[in-house]
Scaffold this motif. Structure first.
Motif, PDB file in Angstrom:
ATOM      1  N   GLU A  50     -12.338   2.245   8.309  1.00  0.00           N
ATOM      2  CA  GLU A  50     -12.767   2.941   9.520  1.00  0.00           C
ATOM      3  C   GLU A  50     -11.638   3.137  10.525  1.00  0.00           C
ATOM      4  O   GLU A  50     -11.866   3.254  11.729  1.00  0.00           O
ATOM      5  CB  GLU A  50     -13.972   2.223  10.168  1.00  0.00           C
ATOM      6  N   ASP A  51     -10.416   3.175  10.023  1.00  0.00           N
ATOM      7  CA  ASP A  51      -9.266   3.455  10.895  1.00  0.00           C
ATOM      8  C   ASP A  51      -8.875   4.916  10.670  1.00  0.00           C
ATOM      9  O   ASP A  51      -7.942   5.230   9.925  1.00  0.00           O
ATOM     10  CB  ASP A  51      -8.101   2.505  10.545  1.00  0.00           C
ATOM     11  N   ILE A  52      -9.615   5.821  11.310  1.00  0.00           N
ATOM     12  CA  ILE A  52      -9.434   7.249  11.008  1.00  0.00           C
ATOM     13  C   ILE A  52      -8.121   7.772  11.584  1.00  0.00           C
ATOM     14  O   ILE A  52      -7.429   8.567  10.950  1.00  0.00           O
ATOM     15  CB  ILE A  52     -10.640   8.081  11.524  1.00  0.00           C
ATOM     16  N   GLU A  53      -7.760   7.304  12.766  1.00  0.00           N
ATOM     17  CA  GLU A  53      -6.474   7.744  13.336  1.00  0.00           C
ATOM     18  C   GLU A  53      -5.307   7.271  12.469  1.00  0.00           C
ATOM     19  O   GLU A  53      -4.318   7.978  12.308  1.00  0.00           O
ATOM     20  CB  GLU A  53      -6.316   7.248  14.777  1.00  0.00           C
ATOM     21  N   GLY A  54      -5.439   6.065  11.920  1.00  0.00           N
ATOM     22  CA  GLY A  54      -4.409   5.552  11.012  1.00  0.00           C
ATOM     23  C   GLY A  54      -4.301   6.437   9.780  1.00  0.00           C
ATOM     24  O   GLY A  54      -3.204   6.735   9.293  1.00  0.00           O
ATOM     25  N   ALA A  55      -5.462   6.860   9.285  1.00  0.00           N
ATOM     26  CA  ALA A  55      -5.472   7.750   8.127  1.00  0.00           C
ATOM     27  C   ALA A  55      -4.799   9.068   8.479  1.00  0.00           C
ATOM     28  O   ALA A  55      -4.021   9.629   7.687  1.00  0.00           O
ATOM     29  CB  ALA A  55      -6.918   8.007   7.677  1.00  0.00           C
ATOM     30  N   TYR A  56      -5.056   9.556   9.703  1.00  0.00           N
ATOM     31  CA  TYR A  56      -4.470  10.839  10.115  1.00  0.00           C
ATOM     32  C   TYR A  56      -2.948  10.751  10.174  1.00  0.00           C
ATOM     33  O   TYR A  56      -2.238  11.683   9.778  1.00  0.00           O
ATOM     34  CB  TYR A  56      -5.020  11.281  11.478  1.00  0.00           C
ATOM     35  N   ALA A  57      -2.455   9.605  10.633  1.00  0.00           N
ATOM     36  CA  ALA A  57      -0.998   9.438  10.731  1.00  0.00           C
ATOM     37  C   ALA A  57      -0.364   9.564   9.342  1.00  0.00           C
ATOM     38  O   ALA A  57       0.707  10.158   9.187  1.00  0.00           O
ATOM     39  CB  ALA A  57      -0.663   8.094  11.363  1.00  0.00           C
ATOM     40  N   ILE A  58      -1.037   9.022   8.331  1.00  0.00           N
ATOM     41  CA  ILE A  58      -0.495   9.105   6.963  1.00  0.00           C
ATOM     42  C   ILE A  58      -0.538  10.548   6.468  1.00  0.00           C
ATOM     43  O   ILE A  58       0.438  11.065   5.914  1.00  0.00           O
ATOM     44  CB  ILE A  58      -1.268   8.157   6.033  1.00  0.00           C
ATOM     45  N   LEU A  59      -1.669  11.221   6.695  1.00  0.00           N
ATOM     46  CA  LEU A  59      -1.789  12.625   6.261  1.00  0.00           C
ATOM     47  C   LEU A  59      -0.731  13.492   6.922  1.00  0.00           C
ATOM     48  O   LEU A  59      -0.047  14.274   6.264  1.00  0.00           O
ATOM     49  CB  LEU A  59      -3.160  13.192   6.673  1.00  0.00           C
ATOM     50  N   SER A  60      -0.599  13.344   8.230  1.00  0.00           N
ATOM     51  CA  SER A  60       0.268  14.273   8.946  1.00  0.00           C
ATOM     52  C   SER A  60       1.738  13.991   8.674  1.00  0.00           C
ATOM     53  O   SER A  60       2.591  14.841   8.916  1.00  0.00           O
ATOM     54  CB  SER A  60      -0.029  14.265  10.442  1.00  0.00           C
ATOM     55  N   ALA A  61       2.036  12.806   8.128  1.00  0.00           N
ATOM     56  CA  ALA A  61       3.422  12.542   7.740  1.00  0.00           C
ATOM     57  C   ALA A  61       3.835  13.455   6.587  1.00  0.00           C
ATOM     58  O   ALA A  61       5.004  13.806   6.447  1.00  0.00           O
ATOM     59  CB  ALA A  61       3.596  11.074   7.344  1.00  0.00           C
ATOM     60  N   SER A  62       2.887  13.848   5.745  1.00  0.00           N
ATOM     61  CA  SER A  62       3.220  14.667   4.576  1.00  0.00           C
ATOM     62  C   SER A  62       2.763  16.109   4.684  1.00  0.00           C
ATOM     63  O   SER A  62       3.311  16.982   4.028  1.00  0.00           O
ATOM     64  CB  SER A  62       2.578  14.073   3.313  1.00  0.00           C
ATOM     65  N   SER A  63       1.721  16.370   5.464  1.00  0.00           N
ATOM     66  CA  SER A  63       1.167  17.716   5.486  1.00  0.00           C
ATOM     67  C   SER A  63       1.127  18.263   6.905  1.00  0.00           C
ATOM     68  O   SER A  63       0.647  17.594   7.815  1.00  0.00           O
ATOM     69  CB  SER A  63      -0.257  17.709   4.919  1.00  0.00           C
ATOM     70  N   ALA A  64       1.640  19.483   7.055  1.00  0.00           N
ATOM     71  CA  ALA A  64       1.622  20.110   8.375  1.00  0.00           C
ATOM     72  C   ALA A  64       0.234  20.656   8.707  1.00  0.00           C
ATOM     73  O   ALA A  64      -0.067  20.921   9.856  1.00  0.00           O
ATOM     74  CB  ALA A  64       2.650  21.234   8.437  1.00  0.00           C
ATOM     75  N   LEU A  65      -0.607  20.829   7.696  1.00  0.00           N
ATOM     76  CA  LEU A  65      -1.887  21.517   7.907  1.00  0.00           C
ATOM     77  C   LEU A  65      -3.047  20.802   7.204  1.00  0.00           C
ATOM     78  O   LEU A  65      -3.740  21.396   6.378  1.00  0.00           O
ATOM     79  CB  LEU A  65      -1.804  22.961   7.372  1.00  0.00           C
TER      80      LEU A  65
END
Lengths: 280, 466
Positions: free
Chosen positions: B73-88
């Motif tokens: 349930e750490d959604i912001e943490g998940a977002y940080a990982i996604l945005s490290a690799s994907s711009a979109l």
């Protein structure tokens, strides 16, 4: 944003605007076109470049009020800015190495015929300009053509100005008088370009026409501006707008140009009603 | 923190608009997971050590790591990982063909269904947008300038990655709005334009400059970008280009569109909205020729505009349809009729030059051709007429000539696609890189993004080595 620096009515339905667009002005050549959007929710509309001034960073457009989009443009005044203005698009008209050319312009098409006339004249080419209008009230750019051509033939359908008759009659007379043209450049309504091309084909004179089909992006993406030229599909936005008049399938182009006639009629009425309300 | 795994064999289904409701509106089809659904689905991931999903992702997102954050349930943490690799990420979660990439390699797919990686990606990106909305900060600048041509998925990805490294990036876009195929091609019901706009806001916050109305090859050439404007490298991501037509009689009749034109009118120019200034045919029966994602988008758009019957006409079989499985399923649910193993031979016109029908032949699959797919051959005597008033050609594109014709020394292949030396996108010109559809011909958003990512790495290495 692209500021309207000057707006001038040339005749009851044709207006000239000078637009501040330095990037477009830097590269513009006769025969090329721009696409403008008046406002954020407007259509993309292609217009052939009527003139340009590289130093001042300006591009001149001349348009006829035919539908909702040109009405919208015409409602704007000097000092206001167009939302978008992109170009120069399309391939410039071929002018090199020509020694004697007849430029045939019809109606508002004369606005596009003028810059190529001027360029040929500046290059030292002998230019005969034949310009046709329905009547005296609709004549535009007469002085400009007179200054940029060796001979100017002004024709009107009703004889209210210049000589009475069609541009094709004037052109045929000149050919029969022994004028040998390297090329005829015809710019105007599709029907006019069709009949000029039929005529010059008969006399074996190479002919360039400037096509202005319905376009959306104008950059080689949508394929809406396709034409059949010599049996092949061509795109006016990137392959043209100039094509060999003897190869263009005009009948097909004339049909395709009417695709949204009904929609345009409604749009025009809606725009008129809107303006009427504003006036009231 | 160890969480209990969810051993359900099936993915959590995606809440969606009812097919017979959504085929009359342009609102998004899939409604997205709730937090509860996302956490439950994330707990189906086994965090297996080999991470086959990551290697199947064109932009190499650390998938198990972001899913683990969701499970916790750490959604912001998940977002940080996604945005490290994907711009979109909000875009990819919606339009990637996951079944042939990450999800296709998921070990949960061996017995049952794979983890719904795409849906989780979408959930995380949407959550971030709705709950945090924090825009990225502009990184410290390194003093180098790079030009990107085309603000589509490939160009934006490259721009985003270079901006993160401190480059001053300018994106030159030909149209009046950034987004490329994400705004003119993919419809609102599959990818809301507001989401694209927000992703682009994020790039701008990182310092990416986007100049619209700039048709490179016309207003400026590649050489001028280097010589007059001081860019040290250029990434060409100008997209797929002009639509192809079949070359059959009647293709110039009124009512024959390319999918590009049809979708551009609807998406970019908003012809679907009441009172739009851009016209579009009000069709009764529509045939879309082709079987890719673009064909599905065109068919589903035609249905939403009120057509009674919409056909997909495709010369191979259902199994050969190149579109994403989900798009085909959605199209079927919405009432699109699939006429596979069918090929048009002529478009028929009425006395005013409007389409009134098309003749087709039935096909059967013969021996495999050079692509390995079974070649469709005409069934003798099978000709029939389909009653349609609109035909939409969606059979691919050929590259736009504007850049290749104005860039001396830029090598292109016999189809006109830009030739690159392989993964890093370097062209035959020093400092000029290319990727996306301009190189591959029409492909997917995520492959274009992968190319943008690789080129950004290569451009960084090139400029640092100078």
């Amino acid at each position: 944003m692209f500021e309207i620096l000057l707006k001038q009515r040339l005749n009851p339905t044709v207006t000239k605007m000078v637009i501040h667009a330095p990037f477009v002005a830097r590269k513009a050549e006769p025969g090329q076109f721009i696409i403008f959007r008046a406002h954020e929710d407007s259509e993309r509309v292609p217009l052939t470049i009527a003139d340009y001034d590289r130093e001042a960073g300006t591009v001149t457009i001349i348009y006829q009020i035919v539908g909702g989009s040109t009405m919208e443009l015409n409602a704007m005044e000097a000092g206001e800015s167009l939302c978008d203005f992109v170009g120069p698009l399309g391939v410039a008209t071929h002018t090199e190495g020509l020694r004697k050319v007849a430029v045939v312009g019809g109606g508002v098409g004369c606005a596009i015929a003028y810059p190529v006339t001027k360029k040929l004249h500046d290059l030292g080419c002998e230019v005969h300009a034949i310009v046709g209008f329905r009547n005296a009230d609709l004549v535009i750019l007469e002085e400009e053509f007179a200054a940029a051509s060796d001979k100017l033939f002004l024709m009107t359908d009703d004889g209210s100005r210049g000589e009475k008759g069609l541009v094709t009659a004037a052109l045929e007379k000149l050919i029969l008088e022994g004028n040998q043209y390297d090329e005829v450049i015809a710019i105007g309504p599709l029907v006019m370009m069709k009949f000029v091309s039929l005529l010059t084909k008969k006399y074996g004179v190479r002919t360039t026409v400037s096509m202005n089909p319905i376009m959306i992006d104008g950059t080689g993406m949508c394929g809406g501006c396709r034409l059949t030229v010599g049996g092949e599909t061509k795109f006016a936005c990137v392959d043209g707008p100039d094509f060999d008049g003897h190869l263009v399938d005009f009948d097909e182009a004339i049909k395709r140009a009417s695709m949204y006639a009904e929609f345009e009629r409604h749009a025009r009425e809606a725009a008129c009603n809107l303006m009427n309300r504003e006036v009231q | 923190m160890a969480v209990k795994k969810n051993m359900d064999l099936k993915k959590c289904p995606m809440p969606s608009q009812d097919p017979m409701v959504r085929n009359r509106n342009f609102d998004e089809v899939a409604l997205g997971y709730t937090l509860e659904m996302a956490v439950g689905e994330a707990r189906r991931c086994l965090s297996c050590p080999k991470k086959p999903c990551v290697s199947a992702c064109p932009v190499q997102i650390d998938i198990p790591a972001f899913i683990e954050r969701v499970a916790n349930e750490d959604i912001e943490g998940a977002y940080a990982i996604l945005s490290a690799s994907s711009a979109l990420p909000a875009v990819c979660g919606r339009v990637c063909p996951q079944e042939s990439q990450c999800e296709g390699k998921c070990v949960r797919g061996v017995k049952g269904e794979s983890v719904a990686i795409g849906r989780l990606e979408r959930f995380v990106a949407d959550w971030h947008r709705e709950h945090s909305g924090q825009l990225p900060v502009k990184p410290a600048q390194n003093g180098h300038k790079v030009a990107v041509i085309g603000a589509g998925p490939s160009g934006l990805t490259c721009a985003g990655d270079l901006a993160k490294l401190g480059y001053a990036v300018t994106v030159f876009e030909a149209l009046h709005v950034a987004g490329g195929v994400l705004v003119y091609g993919i419809p609102e019901f599959r990818l809301p334009k507001e989401i694209v706009r927000r992703e682009i806001e994020g790039l701008k916050a990182m310092g990416v400059e986007i100049l619209t109305n700039m048709v490179i090859g016309k207003v400026l050439t590649i050489d001028e970008l280097f010589e007059d404007m001081g860019y040290e490298a250029v990434y060409i991501a100008s997209g797929a280009g002009l639509p192809r037509f079949m070359g059959i009689p009647g293709e110039s009749l009124k009512g024959v569109y390319s999918a590009n034109e049809y979708l551009t009118r609807i998406n970019l120019m908003k012809a679907y909205r009441e009172g739009s200034k851009t016209p579009i045919m009000k069709s009764r029966c529509v045939a879309v020729v082709g079987g890719g994602n673009v064909a599905m988008d065109a068919a589903r758009s035609a249905k939403r505009l009120g057509a009674d019957e919409v056909y997909i006409v495709y010369r191979r079989g259902m199994a050969e349809l190149p579109a994403r499985a989900e798009e085909v399923e959605h199209a079927i649910e919405e009432g699109i009729i699939f006429k596979t193993l069918t090929n048009p031979t002529q478009v028929l016109g009425d006395e005013n030059g409007f389409v009134r029908g098309m003749t087709c032949v039935e096909m059967e699959l013969g021996e495999p051709d050079s692509s390995g797919r079974r070649r469709p051959v005409v069934k003798e005597g099978s000709e029939f007429t389909l009653d349609v008033d609109t035909m939409i050609m969606s059979i691919g594109t050929s590259p736009n000539p504007l850049i290749r014709s104005t860039t001396p020394g830029l090598e292109t292949n016999r189809w006109g696609c830009i030739v690159t030396n392989g993964d890093d996108g370097l062209t035959s010109r020093e400092g000029v890189y290319a990727g996306g559809d301009a190189v591959t011909g029409a492909a997917t958003v995520i492959l274009a993004m992968g190319a943008g990512k690789n080129a950004a790495k290569a451009i960084d290495a090139y400029i640092k080595s100078k």
